[in-house]
Design a protein around this motif. Structure first.
Motif, mmCIF file in Angstrom:
data_model
loop_
_atom_site.group_PDB
_atom_site.id
_atom_site.type_symbol
_atom_site.label_atom_id
_atom_site.label_comp_id
_atom_site.label_asym_id
_atom_site.label_seq_id
_atom_site.Cartn_x
_atom_site.Cartn_y
_atom_site.Cartn_z
ATOM 1 N N PHE A 1 0.082 4.261 13.286
ATOM 2 C CA PHE A 1 1.504 4.170 13.625
ATOM 3 C C PHE A 1 1.770 5.337 14.562
ATOM 4 O O PHE A 1 1.825 6.477 14.092
ATOM 5 C CB PHE A 1 2.371 4.288 12.372
ATOM 6 N N ALA B 1 -2.871 5.785 9.445
ATOM 7 C CA ALA B 1 -2.591 5.522 8.025
ATOM 8 C C ALA B 1 -3.827 4.975 7.316
ATOM 9 O O ALA B 1 -4.045 5.225 6.128
ATOM 10 C CB ALA B 1 -1.431 4.545 7.893
ATOM 11 N N GLN C 1 4.983 -4.219 -4.177
ATOM 12 C CA GLN C 1 5.248 -3.056 -5.024
ATOM 13 C C GLN C 1 6.632 -3.190 -5.697
ATOM 14 O O GLN C 1 6.782 -2.894 -6.863
ATOM 15 C CB GLN C 1 5.231 -1.825 -4.131
ATOM 16 N N HIS D 1 -1.838 2.768 -9.972
ATOM 17 C CA HIS D 1 -1.950 4.191 -10.291
ATOM 18 C C HIS D 1 -2.383 4.416 -11.734
ATOM 19 O O HIS D 1 -2.829 5.505 -12.072
ATOM 20 C CB HIS D 1 -0.597 4.894 -10.077
ATOM 21 N N ASN E 1 -0.604 9.195 -3.617
ATOM 22 C CA ASN E 1 0.522 8.672 -2.827
ATOM 23 C C ASN E 1 0.284 8.912 -1.347
ATOM 24 O O ASN E 1 -0.183 9.976 -0.952
ATOM 25 C CB ASN E 1 1.829 9.368 -3.225
ATOM 26 N N GLY E 2 0.605 7.896 -0.530
ATOM 27 C CA GLY E 2 0.478 8.057 0.924
ATOM 28 C C GLY E 2 -0.952 7.922 1.432
ATOM 29 O O GLY E 2 -1.232 8.173 2.613
ATOM 30 N N ALA E 3 -1.880 7.473 0.570
ATOM 31 C CA ALA E 3 -3.295 7.389 0.979
ATOM 32 C C ALA E 3 -3.559 6.231 1.938
ATOM 33 O O ALA E 3 -4.618 6.169 2.565
ATOM 34 C CB ALA E 3 -4.179 7.236 -0.259
ATOM 35 N N GLY E 4 -2.618 5.285 2.031
ATOM 36 C CA GLY E 4 -2.813 4.156 2.949
ATOM 37 C C GLY E 4 -3.089 2.831 2.255
ATOM 38 O O GLY E 4 -3.411 1.834 2.912
ATOM 39 N N LYS E 5 -2.916 2.781 0.930
ATOM 40 C CA LYS E 5 -3.269 1.578 0.167
ATOM 41 C C LYS E 5 -2.413 0.381 0.585
ATOM 42 O O LYS E 5 -2.931 -0.699 0.868
ATOM 43 C CB LYS E 5 -3.101 1.845 -1.347
ATOM 44 N N THR E 6 -1.087 0.580 0.599
ATOM 45 C CA THR E 6 -0.210 -0.547 0.943
ATOM 46 C C THR E 6 -0.404 -0.957 2.396
ATOM 47 O O THR E 6 -0.404 -2.155 2.724
ATOM 48 C CB THR E 6 1.261 -0.182 0.650
ATOM 49 N N THR E 7 -0.606 0.016 3.269
ATOM 50 C CA THR E 7 -0.845 -0.316 4.683
ATOM 51 C C THR E 7 -2.115 -1.158 4.808
ATOM 52 O O THR E 7 -2.149 -2.149 5.548
ATOM 53 C CB THR E 7 -0.982 0.983 5.516
#
Ligand code: ATP
Length: 273
Positions: A18, A23, A89, A213, A43-49
């Motif tokens: 991005f 990401a 999520q 998690h 958190n913020g590791a890129g899993k959802t992306t």
């Protein structure tokens, strides 16, 4: 000579940027038919992306995703038709529709009646509508919501709404189900029920890739776990090996010097049974 079967899902060197932020950074991941694979990371590791790259919501900046050997189409509806379904999520049900109607919406990618047939409510439309209802009721029963079929989804308990989302995803008849934090906000009893439900899904021959998690849930559930940290895959392996790996513990807890900035969701969210 034996040949390794082709994985159902094969993500190769998937990168998603991005602007200046990477990401997801060159991630490889496979999911075999009937396998349950976990994707964990702070958190913020890129899993959802990464999930979004597997569902056509994002087209990876680099790399490719193959499903059953073919490159994934770049549109969510086409990906669903190809055989990948997902939950999100945050709950995304139609609040003012009944449980059954929500599941029937999930089926529309599998029904072929065209616009004119629907407007005219012709025989094909009516037959498909009847079949959709029957299948919808079967799926509600499968997730333990048969008695709630006629209730508005907004009146269902939180755990029931999450199960309904899984039923709706299953309505598209996927071969791979992606679950994004399916137990977030659940109590231990609901979490255990979700674990049983995901096993039952796999017993139907559907592969599952799950972001979560809650480490206890992941350990009980998955055949294999991959760990993402800052967009890259740190390690991948059997749950027990991953949980014991020092690099994973460090990624979650931080190096000894940064103990003040712990990202301890994973440890804290492990629920007492
Ligand atoms: N659409 C976007 N535009 C810009 N940056 C984004 C976008 N989506 C995600 N990011 C950034 O990409 C990184 C990875 O986010 P992502 O939501 O994929 O992580 P995650 O591992 O799913 O986190 P969590 O466990 O908190 O849900 C974060 O730094 C996030 O701020």
């Amino acid at each position: 000579m034996t040949t390794t079967p082709q994985p159902l899902l094969q993500a190769s060197s998937v990168t998603m940027r991005f602007g200046g932020l990477t990401a997801v950074d060159s991630v490889d991941l496979t999911v075999g038919a009937g396998e349950i694979v976990g994707l964990i990371g702070p958190n913020g590791a890129g899993k959802t992306t990464f999930f979004n790259c597997l569902t056509g919501l994002y087209v990876p900046t680099e790399g490719e995703v193959r499903f059953d050997g073919a490159v994934l189409p770049p549109r969510p509806a086409k990906v669903t038709r190809a055989g990948i379904a997902r939950t999100f999520q945050n709950i995304r049900l139609f609040a003012n529709m009944t449980a059954l109607e929500n599941v029937m919406v999930g089926r529309h990618t599998r029904t072929g009646a065209g616009l004119f047939s629907a407007i005219g409510r012709g025989p094909r439309y009516r037959r498909e509508e009847r079949e959709s209802q029957e299948r919808g009721r079967e799926l509600l029963s499968f997730v333990g919501l048969d008695k709630e079929a006629g209730q508005l989804s907004r009146n269902l308990s939180y755990g029931a709404q999450r199960r309904l989302e899984i039923a709706r995803a299953l309505a598209s008849e996927p071969r791979l189900l992606l679950l994004d934090e399916p137990t977030a906000g659940m109590n231990p009893q609901e979490t255990r029920e979700t674990e049983e439900l995901v096993h039952a899904v796999r017993d139907q021959g559907i592969a599952v890739l799950v972001i979560e998690h809650d480490m206890r849930f992941i350990m009980n559930l998955c055949d294999r776990v991959a760990v993402l940290v800052q967009g890259s895959k740190l390690i991948e392996g059997a749950p027990a090996a991953v949980q014991a790996d020092e690099r994973v513990v460090e990624a979650y807890l931080g190096a000894p010097d940064d103990e003040e900035d712990l990202t301890t969701d994973w440890m804290n969210q492990e629920k007492a049974v």
